[in-house]
Design an enzyme around this catalytic site. Structure first.
Site, short mmCIF file in Angstrom:
data_model
loop_
_atom_site.label_atom_id
_atom_site.label_comp_id
_atom_site.label_asym_id
_atom_site.label_seq_id
_atom_site.Cartn_x
_atom_site.Cartn_y
_atom_site.Cartn_z
N SER A 50 127.66 -56.72 -9.56
CA SER A 50 129.10 -56.46 -9.78
C SER A 50 129.47 -55.10 -9.19
CB SER A 50 129.44 -56.51 -11.27
OG SER A 50 128.58 -55.65 -12.00
N ASP A 88 119.66 -56.50 -10.27
CA ASP A 88 120.03 -57.84 -9.78
C ASP A 88 119.46 -58.10 -8.39
OD1 ASP A 88 121.49 -59.51 -11.41
OD2 ASP A 88 123.43 -58.61 -10.91
N LYS A 118 116.82 -59.49 -12.13
CA LYS A 118 117.59 -60.63 -12.65
C LYS A 118 117.99 -61.52 -11.49
CE LYS A 118 122.05 -60.27 -14.22
NZ LYS A 118 122.79 -61.14 -13.28
N GLU A 120 120.30 -65.23 -10.56
CA GLU A 120 121.19 -66.29 -11.02
C GLU A 120 120.60 -67.65 -10.70
OE1 GLU A 120 125.17 -65.78 -9.53
OE2 GLU A 120 125.30 -63.72 -10.27
N GLU A 187 126.57 -66.49 -19.17
CA GLU A 187 127.90 -65.97 -18.82
C GLU A 187 128.96 -67.06 -18.85
OE1 GLU A 187 128.16 -63.55 -15.29
OE2 GLU A 187 130.36 -63.52 -15.37
O1 KIV Z 1 126.41 -58.12 -11.94
C1 KIV Z 1 126.66 -58.02 -13.15
O2 KIV Z 1 127.27 -57.05 -13.61
C2 KIV Z 1 126.17 -59.07 -14.03
C3 KIV Z 1 126.62 -59.03 -15.45
C4 KIV Z 1 128.05 -59.40 -15.51
C5 KIV Z 1 125.78 -59.84 -16.33
O3 KIV Z 1 125.46 -59.92 -13.62
#
Ligand code: KIV
Length: 272
Positions: A50, A88, A118, A120, A187
């Site tokens: 994000s 991420d 993390k 997705e 989410e």
């Molecule tokens: O990228 C991000 O901030 C996220 C969160 C919203 C969980 O993946």
């Protein structure tokens, strides 16, 4: 006698052990300074993709690169010392194959020193999750509304409103948990589905737009601080930093124009 105070960073194993216990607190972090402020309040901080929207004004997370994630991951690691830092995997850096995902995850872990990554995706990413976990990479899953798939999902849409959609998200959550993820972000799903996933999977669920039924919560820091111009319904603003910045900058501009800043206190004088 000297007393050494060692602060041990929380690990993926610590977070995994919190299933069904005290709620897990987490926020996103992209900078060293904000990471150091939130460090003592959160169990983990997420260097989320994000950052593409929040820091760079992009419309989606799709253009975010591995290098962008690594740069901000390094900053967050420098700024924090207690919370687990999760970074991420950005769009395009892991979907192609487990081997590509491992190379990207290994770069993130080596170059930032973070404790987990993390990714997705649900059933279609389960094999990749298992491949990484078996090779020493702790993986946090992310199911439900997955923003990197915006172009195939047709927008940021709440998931699980129909029986079919709920069953698909449940199957995704089961697959990611069975593949060895230590926790998963859930989410943008309806409350009964978040509750069912949380009851069913043996790992902690971290909700964002997924109700208090989850084992923990995450929000984008700038959203909850009131810095983001628009926020979705699930965000609660705990601060009004946008207004505070405006007020402060307006006062600074006025003083510079009036030559009242810098004042006596802000000026160096020669030694006498
Ligand atoms: O990228 C991000 O901030 C996220 C969160 C919203 C969980 O993946």
């Amino acid at each position: 006698m000297s007393v050494e105070v060692n602060t041990r960073r929380l690990t993926a194993i610590d977070i995994r052990g919190r299933k069904g216990g005290e709620p897990i607190v987490s926020l996103t972090a992209y900078h060293a300074h904000t990471a150091s402020i939130i460090d003592r309040f959160v169990d983990f901080m997420l260097v989320g993709d994000s950052l593409g929207m929040v820091m760079h004004g992009l419309e989606t997370t799709v253009p975010v690169t591995l290098d962008m994630m690594i740069l901000q991951g390094q900053a967050v690691m420098r700024g924090s010392k207690r919370a687990l830092v999760v970074v991420d995997l950005p769009f395009g850096s892991y979907e192609e194959s487990p081997a590509v995902a491992f190379r990207s995850a290994a770069r993130i872990m080596k170059e930032t020193g973070c404790g987990a990554v993390k990714m997705e995706g649900g059933r279609h990413m389960a094999e990749t999750v298992r491949f990484l976990v078996e090779r020493g990479v702790p993986v946090m899953g992310h199911v439900g509304l997955t923003p990197q798939s915006i172009n195939t999902m047709g927008g940021f849409k709440v998931q699980g409103r129909s029986e079919e959609s709920a069953a698909a998200v449940l199957a995704d959550a089961d697959a990611i948990a069975a593949a060895g993820a230590f926790s998963m972000v859930v989410e943008g799903v309806v409350e009964p589905l978040a509750r069912e996933i949380t009851t069913r999977v043996p790992i902690p669920t971290i909700g964002i737009g997924a109700s208090s039924a989850c084992d923990g919560q995450i929000l984008v820091l700038e959203d909850m601080l009131g810095l983001s111009p628009r926020v979705p319904k699930f965000v609660k603003r705990y601060g009004a930093l946008g207004a505070l910045i405006e007020e402060s900058v307006a006062a600074y501009a006025e003083e510079v124009r009036a030559r009242s800043f810098p004042g006596e206190d802000n000026v160096y004088q020669p030694k006498r």
